[in-house]
Design a protein around this motif. Structure first.
Motif, mmCIF file in Angstrom:
data_model
loop_
_atom_site.group_PDB
_atom_site.id
_atom_site.type_symbol
_atom_site.label_atom_id
_atom_site.label_comp_id
_atom_site.label_asym_id
_atom_site.label_seq_id
_atom_site.Cartn_x
_atom_site.Cartn_y
_atom_site.Cartn_z
ATOM 1 N N PHE A 1 -2.412 -40.568 -3.594
ATOM 2 C CA PHE A 1 -2.140 -40.717 -2.164
ATOM 3 C C PHE A 1 -0.783 -40.141 -1.780
ATOM 4 C CE2 PHE A 1 -5.670 -43.635 -2.474
ATOM 5 C CZ PHE A 1 -6.327 -43.431 -1.264
ATOM 6 N N PHE A 2 0.189 -40.188 -2.693
ATOM 7 C CA PHE A 2 1.477 -39.570 -2.381
ATOM 8 C C PHE A 2 1.345 -38.052 -2.296
ATOM 9 C CE2 PHE A 2 5.507 -37.590 -3.700
ATOM 10 C CZ PHE A 2 6.323 -38.060 -2.685
ATOM 11 N N LEU A 3 0.570 -37.469 -3.222
ATOM 12 C CA LEU A 3 0.351 -36.024 -3.167
ATOM 13 C C LEU A 3 -0.399 -35.624 -1.898
ATOM 14 C CD1 LEU A 3 -0.576 -35.192 -6.882
ATOM 15 C CD2 LEU A 3 1.553 -34.632 -5.678
ATOM 16 N N GLN A 4 -1.337 -36.463 -1.466
ATOM 17 C CA GLN A 4 -2.045 -36.175 -0.225
ATOM 18 C C GLN A 4 -1.111 -36.261 0.974
ATOM 19 O OE1 GLN A 4 -5.383 -39.017 -0.682
ATOM 20 N NE2 GLN A 4 -6.732 -37.254 -0.708
ATOM 21 N N PHE A 5 -0.220 -37.245 0.967
ATOM 22 C CA PHE A 5 0.775 -37.353 2.043
ATOM 23 C C PHE A 5 1.684 -36.130 2.067
ATOM 24 C CE2 PHE A 5 5.321 -38.457 2.602
ATOM 25 C CZ PHE A 5 5.334 -38.583 3.981
ATOM 26 N N LEU A 6 2.201 -35.759 0.895
ATOM 27 C CA LEU A 6 3.093 -34.610 0.804
ATOM 28 C C LEU A 6 2.369 -33.331 1.226
ATOM 29 C CD1 LEU A 6 5.960 -33.828 -0.064
ATOM 30 C CD2 LEU A 6 5.062 -33.379 -2.356
ATOM 31 N N GLY A 7 1.113 -33.187 0.784
ATOM 32 C CA GLY A 7 0.341 -32.009 1.153
ATOM 33 C C GLY A 7 0.115 -31.920 2.645
ATOM 34 N N SER A 8 -0.139 -33.054 3.297
ATOM 35 C CA SER A 8 -0.355 -33.058 4.749
ATOM 36 C C SER A 8 0.904 -32.635 5.499
ATOM 37 C CB SER A 8 -0.787 -34.457 5.213
ATOM 38 O OG SER A 8 -2.045 -34.804 4.678
ATOM 39 N N VAL A 9 2.055 -33.098 5.019
ATOM 40 C CA VAL A 9 3.322 -32.729 5.660
ATOM 41 C C VAL A 9 3.586 -31.232 5.522
ATOM 42 C CG1 VAL A 9 5.827 -33.022 5.586
ATOM 43 C CG2 VAL A 9 4.339 -35.016 5.364
ATOM 44 N N VAL A 10 3.421 -30.719 4.301
ATOM 45 C CA VAL A 10 3.641 -29.283 4.074
ATOM 46 C C VAL A 10 2.637 -28.461 4.852
ATOM 47 C CG1 VAL A 10 3.634 -27.457 2.342
ATOM 48 C CG2 VAL A 10 4.660 -29.672 1.798
ATOM 49 N N ARG A 11 1.378 -28.897 4.866
ATOM 50 C CA ARG A 11 0.347 -28.147 5.581
ATOM 51 C C ARG A 11 0.598 -28.137 7.083
ATOM 52 N NH1 ARG A 11 -1.535 -24.158 4.084
ATOM 53 N NH2 ARG A 11 -2.688 -24.905 2.266
ATOM 54 N N PHE A 12 1.153 -29.209 7.621
ATOM 55 C CA PHE A 12 1.522 -29.233 9.038
ATOM 56 C C PHE A 12 2.531 -28.130 9.340
ATOM 57 C CE2 PHE A 12 4.169 -30.523 12.594
ATOM 58 C CZ PHE A 12 3.253 -30.977 13.527
ATOM 59 N N LEU A 13 3.524 -27.990 8.457
ATOM 60 C CA LEU A 13 4.561 -26.977 8.654
ATOM 61 C C LEU A 13 4.016 -25.563 8.496
ATOM 62 C CD1 LEU A 13 7.468 -28.723 6.693
ATOM 63 C CD2 LEU A 13 7.103 -28.666 9.174
ATOM 64 N N THR A 14 3.160 -25.357 7.488
ATOM 65 C CA THR A 14 2.630 -24.004 7.278
ATOM 66 C C THR A 14 1.649 -23.611 8.377
ATOM 67 O OG1 THR A 14 0.862 -24.845 5.835
ATOM 68 C CG2 THR A 14 2.915 -24.158 4.785
ATOM 69 N N ALA B 1 -1.206 -37.335 7.273
ATOM 70 C CA ALA B 1 0.095 -37.713 6.707
ATOM 71 C C ALA B 1 0.419 -39.175 7.001
ATOM 72 C CB ALA B 1 1.186 -36.802 7.255
ATOM 73 N N ILE B 2 0.175 -39.606 8.237
ATOM 74 C CA ILE B 2 0.515 -40.973 8.639
ATOM 75 C C ILE B 2 -0.300 -41.998 7.854
ATOM 76 C CG2 ILE B 2 0.398 -42.629 10.539
ATOM 77 C CD1 ILE B 2 1.040 -40.246 12.426
ATOM 78 N N PHE B 3 -1.608 -41.781 7.776
ATOM 79 C CA PHE B 3 -2.463 -42.773 7.130
ATOM 80 C C PHE B 3 -2.316 -42.759 5.609
ATOM 81 C CE2 PHE B 3 -4.510 -42.842 11.268
ATOM 82 C CZ PHE B 3 -4.806 -44.194 11.413
ATOM 83 N N ASN B 4 -2.080 -41.593 5.026
ATOM 84 C CA ASN B 4 -1.828 -41.547 3.585
ATOM 85 C C ASN B 4 -0.527 -42.267 3.240
ATOM 86 O OD1 ASN B 4 -4.091 -40.134 2.525
ATOM 87 N ND2 ASN B 4 -3.283 -38.226 3.337
ATOM 88 N N LEU B 5 0.465 -42.139 4.101
ATOM 89 C CA LEU B 5 1.736 -42.826 3.872
ATOM 90 C C LEU B 5 1.553 -44.344 3.909
ATOM 91 C CD1 LEU B 5 4.790 -42.797 3.464
ATOM 92 C CD2 LEU B 5 5.052 -42.599 5.948
ATOM 93 N N ILE B 6 0.710 -44.818 4.834
ATOM 94 C CA ILE B 6 0.457 -46.257 4.917
ATOM 95 C C ILE B 6 -0.138 -46.771 3.608
ATOM 96 C CG2 ILE B 6 -0.956 -48.030 6.045
ATOM 97 C CD1 ILE B 6 -0.669 -46.446 8.651
#
Length: 230
Positions: free
Chosen positions: A160-173, A192-197
């Motif tokens: 879930f941390f990797l999914q959160f990190l991936g969502s953040v990076v993908r938002f930027l790219t 990103a929000i829900f994975n972080l939760i």
């Protein structure tokens, strides 16, 4: 090519590479312990459908694979998680579920074959908007299940941390690669929000605080969090 475009493309490929292992810790835990404890079947199913739908949307829109390719990999791994839940959870009616899986695969092939045609333009809009909704809905049963149980069972913090990190990076790219596609941006932000939760829940439940039983849930929370046989 501007440096920002090159950097965004390489970050995109890095996310794709990370997606190759993002759910492997979760799969490993389930296979090692031969258990699906703490995992929501509803969440796993919607996770697989959302990743598949988002892949179809980007593919039919002609966006470069560096901007979305990880979703196809996540869809496959999420399907494996779902299959493992079916294997390890008692009382599952496999026939009904496998029929639904075959129907989904058949519909997917039809969409990929015909989705570029004008008659399917509204389907394309649905494919672009539905992942945001499904991402939220897929995490909500898992979040409520964790809250109800007071523990996170076989959930993998790494996944879930990797999914959160991936969502953040993908938002930027996405801002750089895909022309600020609003549907994609909203989908990544929601993920990103829900994975972080979920990550915070796993961390908070990693050690029992005072040994008290989990708080009782309201009826609606129980209905959403548990996967009762139907």
């Amino acid at each position: 090519m501007p440096f920002a475009d090159v950097a965004a493309a390489w970050l995109g490929y890095a996310v794709i590479a990370g997606a190759c292992v993002v759910k492997l810790p979760q799969i490993y835990l389930m296979v090692k312990n031969r258990s699906a404890e703490g995992l929501s079947e509803t969440s796993a199913a919607l996770d697989a459908i959302a990743a598949s739908s988002f892949s179809y949307y980007n593919l039919l829109k002609g966006f470069p694979i560096s901007g979305w390719g990880e979703q196809g990999i996540v869809a496959v791994q999420a399907t494996v998680v779902l299959l493992l839940i079916w294997v390890y959870r008692e009382g599952i009616r496999l026939k009904r579920r496998f029929c639904a899986l075959v129907a989904w695969l058949a519909m997917s092939m039809l969409l990929l074959k015909e989705g570029h045609k004008e008659d399917y333009k509204y389907i394309l809009v649905i494919l672009g908007t539905s992942p945001t909704f499904m991402t939220a809905v897929s995490r909500i049963p898992q979040i409520f299940l964790n809250w109800q149980n007071g523990r996170t069972g076989q959930l993998s913090a790494i996944t879930f941390f990797l999914q959160f990190l991936g969502s953040v990076v993908r938002f930027l790219t996405t801002l750089q690669i895909m022309g600020k596609d609003v549907l994609s941006l909203v989908s990544h932000a929601t993920g990103a929000i829900f994975n972080l939760i979920v990550v915070l829940q796993i961390y908070s439940h990693s050690t029992p605080s005072d040994g008290r039983a989990a708080r009782p849930c309201k009826a609606v929370a129980i209905a959403m969090a548990t996967d009762k046989e139907v």
